[in-house]
Scaffold this active site. Structure first.
Site, mmCIF file in Angstrom:
data_model
loop_
_atom_site.group_PDB
_atom_site.id
_atom_site.type_symbol
_atom_site.label_atom_id
_atom_site.label_comp_id
_atom_site.label_asym_id
_atom_site.label_seq_id
_atom_site.Cartn_x
_atom_site.Cartn_y
_atom_site.Cartn_z
ATOM 1 N N VAL A 69 -1.936 -1.175 6.874
ATOM 2 C CA VAL A 69 -3.276 -0.702 6.584
ATOM 3 C C VAL A 69 -4.152 -2.221 6.620
ATOM 4 O O VAL A 69 -5.518 -2.174 6.689
ATOM 5 C CB VAL A 69 -3.463 -0.256 5.254
ATOM 6 C CG1 VAL A 69 -2.812 1.230 5.081
ATOM 7 C CG2 VAL A 69 -3.003 -1.194 4.203
ATOM 8 N N ASN A 95 -3.643 5.388 -0.271
ATOM 9 C CA ASN A 95 -2.809 5.120 -1.373
ATOM 10 C C ASN A 95 -2.015 3.906 -1.274
ATOM 11 O O ASN A 95 -1.588 3.251 -2.459
ATOM 12 C CB ASN A 95 -1.828 6.162 -1.136
ATOM 13 C CG ASN A 95 -0.626 6.265 -2.155
ATOM 14 O OD1 ASN A 95 -0.908 6.223 -3.588
ATOM 15 N ND2 ASN A 95 0.607 5.857 -1.575
ATOM 16 N N TYR A 162 -5.614 -7.472 -9.258
ATOM 17 C CA TYR A 162 -5.363 -6.263 -9.017
ATOM 18 C C TYR A 162 -6.410 -5.691 -9.432
ATOM 19 O O TYR A 162 -6.936 -4.397 -9.110
ATOM 20 C CB TYR A 162 -4.073 -6.045 -9.957
ATOM 21 C CG TYR A 162 -3.733 -4.280 -9.755
ATOM 22 C CD1 TYR A 162 -3.189 -4.039 -8.453
ATOM 23 C CD2 TYR A 162 -3.651 -3.560 -10.803
ATOM 24 C CE1 TYR A 162 -3.018 -2.646 -8.164
ATOM 25 C CE2 TYR A 162 -3.338 -2.203 -10.933
ATOM 26 C CZ TYR A 162 -3.034 -1.762 -9.190
ATOM 27 O OH TYR A 162 -2.429 -0.551 -8.905
ATOM 28 N N LYS A 166 -9.090 -2.853 -7.377
ATOM 29 C CA LYS A 166 -9.167 -1.502 -8.108
ATOM 30 C C LYS A 166 -10.832 -1.096 -8.126
ATOM 31 O O LYS A 166 -11.392 0.004 -8.100
ATOM 32 C CB LYS A 166 -8.368 -1.001 -9.062
ATOM 33 C CG LYS A 166 -6.922 -1.050 -8.539
ATOM 34 C CD LYS A 166 -6.564 -0.060 -7.271
ATOM 35 C CE LYS A 166 -5.174 0.033 -7.198
ATOM 36 N NZ LYS A 166 -4.865 0.718 -5.596
HETATM 37 P P1 NAD Z 1 5.142 2.315 -4.356
HETATM 38 O O1 NAD Z 1 5.511 0.832 -4.226
HETATM 39 O O2 NAD Z 1 6.143 3.228 -4.703
HETATM 40 O O3 NAD Z 1 4.400 2.747 -2.959
HETATM 41 C C1 NAD Z 1 3.627 2.053 -2.220
HETATM 42 C C2 NAD Z 1 3.770 2.010 -0.665
HETATM 43 O O4 NAD Z 1 2.761 1.551 0.066
HETATM 44 C C3 NAD Z 1 5.293 1.592 -0.064
HETATM 45 O O5 NAD Z 1 5.787 2.484 0.432
HETATM 46 C C4 NAD Z 1 4.668 0.422 0.480
HETATM 47 O O6 NAD Z 1 5.541 -0.024 1.984
HETATM 48 C C5 NAD Z 1 3.476 1.092 1.220
HETATM 49 N N1 NAD Z 1 2.399 -0.326 1.624
HETATM 50 C C6 NAD Z 1 2.457 -1.539 1.109
HETATM 51 N N2 NAD Z 1 1.826 -2.336 1.918
HETATM 52 C C7 NAD Z 1 1.535 -1.479 2.994
HETATM 53 C C8 NAD Z 1 0.607 -1.865 4.131
HETATM 54 N N3 NAD Z 1 0.324 -3.236 4.329
HETATM 55 N N4 NAD Z 1 0.388 -0.880 4.999
HETATM 56 C C9 NAD Z 1 0.964 0.455 4.768
HETATM 57 N N5 NAD Z 1 1.832 0.604 3.827
HETATM 58 C C10 NAD Z 1 1.900 -0.343 2.857
HETATM 59 O O7 NAD Z 1 3.844 2.325 -5.265
HETATM 60 P P2 NAD Z 1 2.965 3.545 -5.921
HETATM 61 O O8 NAD Z 1 3.262 3.347 -7.462
HETATM 62 O O9 NAD Z 1 3.420 5.015 -5.418
HETATM 63 O O10 NAD Z 1 1.592 3.219 -5.664
HETATM 64 C C11 NAD Z 1 0.758 3.934 -4.989
HETATM 65 C C12 NAD Z 1 -0.729 3.684 -5.087
HETATM 66 O O11 NAD Z 1 -0.920 3.939 -6.521
HETATM 67 C C13 NAD Z 1 -0.986 1.917 -5.123
HETATM 68 O O12 NAD Z 1 -2.388 1.962 -4.413
HETATM 69 C C14 NAD Z 1 -1.139 1.745 -6.650
HETATM 70 O O13 NAD Z 1 -1.995 0.561 -6.962
HETATM 71 C C15 NAD Z 1 -1.505 2.885 -7.359
HETATM 72 N N6 NAD Z 1 -1.353 3.277 -8.726
HETATM 73 C C16 NAD Z 1 0.024 3.416 -9.180
HETATM 74 C C17 NAD Z 1 0.324 3.107 -10.484
HETATM 75 C C18 NAD Z 1 1.512 3.297 -11.103
HETATM 76 O O14 NAD Z 1 1.842 3.213 -12.212
HETATM 77 N N7 NAD Z 1 2.448 3.647 -10.237
HETATM 78 C C19 NAD Z 1 -0.909 3.394 -11.517
HETATM 79 C C20 NAD Z 1 -2.076 3.265 -10.983
HETATM 80 C C21 NAD Z 1 -2.392 3.167 -9.559
#
Ligand code: NAD
Length: 282
Positions: A69, A95, A162, A166
């Site tokens: 991305v 995402n 972070y 966001k």
């Molecule tokens: P995760 O680490 O399980 O999944 C993230 C995915 O993004 C991974 O598959 C990774 O390979 C991919 N990724 C990373 N860099 C990338 C790039 N440059 N290009 C394409 N893909 C890339 O994390 P998650 O918890 O599923 O998080 C997903 C989203 O939700 C994120 O934006 C995170 O900030 C947000 N979020 C998560 C939480 C939580 O508690 N899990 C809370 C609030 C927000």
């Protein structure tokens, strides 16, 4: 328990970034199960290919696209592949993200991760929107779903970069909504802390969690132990209980699906998803 299905996913073409893990993986699974065409995008090609092969075996309309991305050209190529393969781009779920929590005092150790965080969480969303914008306008309709976080609400200790990415995502969402009203629906999803994805592996300094928990840090630790001890959880693990303490990745993913599974004329522009009893401050 699953969220009621409205039936609007059938035939919609949805791009999901960060599809190899966590929320993105679950959204890819649920959306394709409900009849959407899904272009699954990630840099983790092994994880991506394994997921897509598994879903294709059950007859789902899913295609893998290895793309970063942070690279505008790769994102434009990704949008082109989606159009070529599925004939439309109805929804983009921005995402992909990382969460390198750390204090300013950690700047030397965190600087590479912070830089990458800005590139992925902020520029990645810009690149995603730019890649699909013209096609959605040409189609006369589209939806962009940006995954923000409760961390984007207010500055807290241990999360300067972070939180800033966001908060920036919230602004990107609103500006796109204002400029493209009636043509591109924009949804910001702000999840609470969700245990069970891979996001925690990107934290630089674990002590930096203090910021989002503040005065709740001690009782959070106690509840975490109870939560993980069978027989001691006292309603903390029961989604039917008001004390429910931590929503699951599946429950969170279903709320992302919910904002997409709507008629074109209904726009859910902003949702925060929490466990009713969770202890995060913002
Ligand atoms: P995760 O680490 O399980 O999944 C993230 C995915 O993004 C991974 O598959 C990774 O390979 C991919 N990724 C990373 N860099 C990338 C790039 N440059 N290009 C394409 N893909 C890339 O994390 P998650 O918890 O599923 O998080 C997903 C989203 O939700 C994120 O934006 C995170 O900030 C947000 N979020 C998560 C939480 C939580 O508690 N899990 C809370 C609030 C927000």
């Amino acid at each position: 328990m699953t969220v009621a299905e409205n039936g609007y996913l059938t035939g919609r073409t949805i791009i999901v970034t960060g599809a190899a893990s966590g929320f993105g993986r679950l959204v890819t699974d649920i959306a394709s199960q409900r009849g959407a065409n899904v272009l699954a995008v990630d840099v983790d090609t092994d994880g991506l290919n394994a997921l897509v092969a598994e879903l294709q075996q059950t007859g789902r309309s899913v295609m893998a696209c290895a793309a970063d991305v942070t690279d505008p050209q790769q994102m434009h190529g990704m949008a082109g592949s989606c159009l070529e393969h599925f004939g439309a781009i109805d929804v983009l779920v921005n995402n992909a993200g990382i969460m390198p929590l750390a204090f300013w005092a950690d700047h030397a150790a965190a600087s590479d991760a912070w830089s990458r965080c800005i590139d992925i969480n902020f520029k990645g969303v810009v690149n995603g929107i730019a890649a699909v914008h013209d096609q959605m306008i040409k189609q006369g309709r589209g939806q962009v779903v940006n995954i923000s976080s409760i961390y984007g609400n207010v500055p807290v200790a241990g999360s300067a970069i972070y939180t800033a990415t966001k908060a920036a995502v919230n602004v990107l969402s609103e500006s796109l909504r204002i400029e493209s009203q009636g043509r591109i629906k924009v949804t910001t999803v702000k999840p609470t802390g969700v245990i069970g994805t891979n996001l925690g592996s990107t934290i630089v300094n674990g002590d930096a969690m203090i910021g989002i928990l503040g005065q709740n840090m001690e009782s959070f630790r106690e509840n975490a132990v109870k939560f993980m001890t069978p027989g001691e959880s006292e309603g903390l693990t029961d989604p039917e209980d008001i004390r429910y303490w931590a929503i699951s990745p599946q429950e969170l993913a279903e709320q992302i699906i919910y904002v997409i599974d709507q008629p074109w004329g209904v726009s859910i522009s902003d949702i925060t998803v929490r466990a009713s009893g969770d202890q995060y401050l913002s």
